[in-house]
Design a protein around this motif. Structure first.
Motif, PDB file in Angstrom:
ATOM      1  N   THR A  51       0.839  -1.204   0.000  1.00  0.00           N
ATOM      2  CA  THR A  51       0.000   0.000   0.000  1.00  0.00           C
ATOM      3  C   THR A  51       0.872   1.252   0.000  1.00  0.00           C
ATOM      4  O   THR A  51       0.602   2.217  -0.719  1.00  0.00           O
ATOM      5  CB  THR A  51      -0.930  -0.005   1.225  1.00  0.00           C
ATOM      6  N   ASP A 163      -5.682  -1.282  -5.016  1.00  0.00           N
ATOM      7  CA  ASP A 163      -5.166  -1.847  -3.767  1.00  0.00           C
ATOM      8  C   ASP A 163      -6.157  -2.856  -3.208  1.00  0.00           C
ATOM      9  O   ASP A 163      -7.130  -2.479  -2.560  1.00  0.00           O
ATOM     10  CB  ASP A 163      -4.910  -0.725  -2.756  1.00  0.00           C
ATOM     11  N   GLU A 164      -5.922  -4.122  -3.481  1.00  0.00           N
ATOM     12  CA  GLU A 164      -6.825  -5.200  -3.060  1.00  0.00           C
ATOM     13  C   GLU A 164      -8.281  -4.871  -3.359  1.00  0.00           C
ATOM     14  O   GLU A 164      -9.128  -4.930  -2.457  1.00  0.00           O
ATOM     15  CB  GLU A 164      -6.667  -5.473  -1.566  1.00  0.00           C
TER      16      GLU A 164
END
Ligand SMILES: Nc1ncnc2c1ncn2[C@@H]1O[C@H](COP(=O)(O)OP(=O)(O)OP(=O)(O)O)[C@@H](O)[C@H]1O
Ligand SMILES: [Mg+2]
Lengths: 259, 282
Positions: A51, A163-164
């Motif tokens: 991240t 991000d995910e």
């Protein structure tokens, strides 16, 4: 020479300094490049700095070492045409879906009459054309995340950071979202950095899979995935696919052993 | 029907920030449910009044200690003009104090959030002042603003102010960081960020503060009247006290409860009407 790359990350380091002067080096000597239109998956243990990496590339976090260029320009010169998709959709509940999609253009002050049509097109592309004037609470989690993806695409980004994005979805929805993101990416031609905890997802989607090792975060493997596009279900069950998965697992395992 | 159930389920499961996206206004069910809830609430009230009356009949206390609701209501019906005019006075003081307290509270809460200077200098001081019981300040307001309407409104304001400061500040602070990042990535100006996200996001929290404040404001006005009043429900209670006129005192209690409740519901309803996406009675 740098200009050939959509992103070039050169010798990047990031150290968080806490108030009591304690340093936490999260990224160190990170070097990698993304070609225009390339889809790069990023995997690594929790807390390895994935991240943080996306945040430095998007300019949300400052680097402490090295430089990042987006299309040859230093990111410190101002944010480039970047968009981000987060794990949670975080749509505004007081706006309907199409107005949520249009929000980035309002922020930029570039919303025109044309924009609405484009937003509608994007919603149709993800199969939500009929839900434009509905509100987020009327949608399932997967649908909400599709709206969030449209919101990211509406500003015609050349670089999409995710991000995910499917981390909160169930396995079945996740699979269909994978197909969808491949299709979207192919039709827009943007470069994608895609962080995920699912190694099969990383392999199936990525032109490359970058493995980030932790403490401090650095690149421990950068593996090209040689499957043709568009990819389909068969690839997932091939022997080559599980070889990739095993290889990547071993890289993540090795770093875990060291630290 | 079933699809809507499935989707609401998905929403809850998949959105950790469910406070933002997950709340589904229960508009369809509101009709029947709220009627049922209202009926239960009324039944509860009637039950309490009945119990109160039964106790009075059974224990038969002297009239200078306790009277039953029947005498209190009888008193109300006997002198409706007297109670109406005094209620109106208290209501005006409370509403003026509430309005002023809300405006100042929201401004202060926003200043705390947006200015680090204000925050570092004023936040500790505000918390310290908040620990002073505001009623204790009432005599000071009498000194400053006299014996009339203003001093009571200011007592009400002083009490109504703090919940709004805290709630506004909390509401603004709780904007999900993803939305902040979305604004930054898209180079939003500070003003656009405030008007398109932060203020709207904070409104339900502000309304929960207002719901607390409105009842407090009524109490503040009454305390002001206790200390230096020649009219209003607080004065009615004091006068009844000096004349050992318990029916009148209990009548005033009932009126106070009714207006505090009514004001609370008005604020609550306004919040729900304006912002149906969020059930803000946290
Ligand atoms: N704003 C911050 N300030 C200080 N430290 C931070 C901050 N953000 C992250 N960190 C630290 O940096 C390290 C990496 O965090 P990061 O969120 O980048 O990991 P991640 O790889 O994304 O993990 P996950 O897979 O769990 O999302 C962690 O040790 C974390 O504590
Ligand atoms: Mg992360």
């Amino acid at each position: 020479m740098n200009n050939e790359y959509a992103i070039s990350v050169n010798n990047v380091g990031k150290t968080y300094r806490s108030k009591d002067g304690h340093d936490n080096t999260v990224l160190k000597n990170l070097d990698f490049h993304v070609k225009p239109g390339e889809f790069v998956s990023i995997v690594g243990q929790s807390g390895s700095g994935k991240t943080t990496l996306l945040k430095t590339i998007s300019g949300l976090q400052e680097l402490t070492e090295g430089e990042i260029r987006v299309k040859g320009r230093l990111i410190s010169e101002g944010l480039e045409d970047i968009a981000m998709v987060f794990q949670a959709p975080v749509l505004l509940p007081w706006r309907n879906n199409i107005d949520n999609v249009l929000l980035p253009l309002e922020f930029r002050g570039t919303r025109t009459d044309e924009s609405r049509r484009y937003a509608q097109e994007l919603l149709e592309m993800v199969g939500l054309g009929g839900k434009a004037t509905r509100y987020s609470y009327e949608l399932s989690g997967g649908m909400q995340q599709r709206v969030a993806i449209c919101r990211a695409l509406v500003s015609h980004p050349e670089l999409l950071l995710m991000d995910e994005p499917f981390g909160a979805l169930d396995a079945m929805t996740r699979d269909s979202m994978n197909f969808e993101i491949q299709r979207i990416w192919q039709s827009t031609g943007c470069s994608v950095l895609f962080v995920t905890h699912s190694i099969p997802e990383a392999v199936w989607l990525g032109d490359r899979v970058v493995v980030v090792g932790d403490r401090p975060g650095r690149i421990v493997a950068d593996i090209s995935i040689d499957f043709p596009r568009p990819r389909n279900k068969e690839h997932r069950f091939s022997a080559a696919f599980s070889d990739y998965v095993t290889e990547i697992e071993s890289h993540i395992g090795v770093t875990a052993g060291i630290s | 029907m079933t699809t809507s159930e499935i989707s609401s389920d998905d929403v809850r499961r998949s959105a950790p920030e469910a406070m933002l996206v997950g709340q589904k206004p229960r508009r369809r069910r509101l009709g029947r449910e709220s009627v049922a809830a209202g009926a239960k609430a009324v039944a509860g009230l009637i039950g309490i009044f009945a119990l109160w009356q039964v106790l009075v009949v059974v224990l038969d206390p002297p009239e200078f200690l306790l009277v039953g609701p029947i005498s209190a209501f009888a008193e109300l019906l006997e002198r409706p003009g007297y109670f109406a005019s005094n209620t109106f006075i208290t209501l005006q003081e409370a509403l003026a104090g509430f309005a002023l307290g809300t405006a100042l509270g929201v401004l202060c809460g926003a200043a705390l959030h947006y200015s680090t200077t204000v925050r570092s200098f004023l936040y500790p001081a505000l918390i310290a002042i908040d620990t002073i019981p505001k009623v204790a300040l009432a005599p000071l307001f009498i000194v400053w603003f006299g014996f009339g309407f203003e001093s009571k409104a200011f007592v009400a304001m002083a009490i109504a102010f703090f919940p709004l400061v805290i709630n506004t500040y909390d509401g603004l602070r709780s904007v999900p960081h993803e939305l902040q990042e979305l604004a930054r990535i898209n180079k939003a100006s500070r003003w656009k960020k405030m008007t398109k996200i932060e203020f709207i996001y904070a409104i339900p929290a502000i309304f929960s503060g207002a719901k607390i404040s409105i009842s407090l404001a009524v109490g503040g006005a009454v305390v002001g009247e206790f200390i230096a009043g020649s009219q209003g429900l607080g004065y009615v209670i004091l006068l009844a006290n000096s004349q050992v006129d318990l029916p009148s005192m209990f009548a005033a209690f009932i009126v106070l409860a009714v207006i505090a409740l009514a004001l609370f519901f008005i604020v609550d309803r306004a919040g729900r009407k304006l912002f149906p996406w969020k059930n803000h009675s946290r």
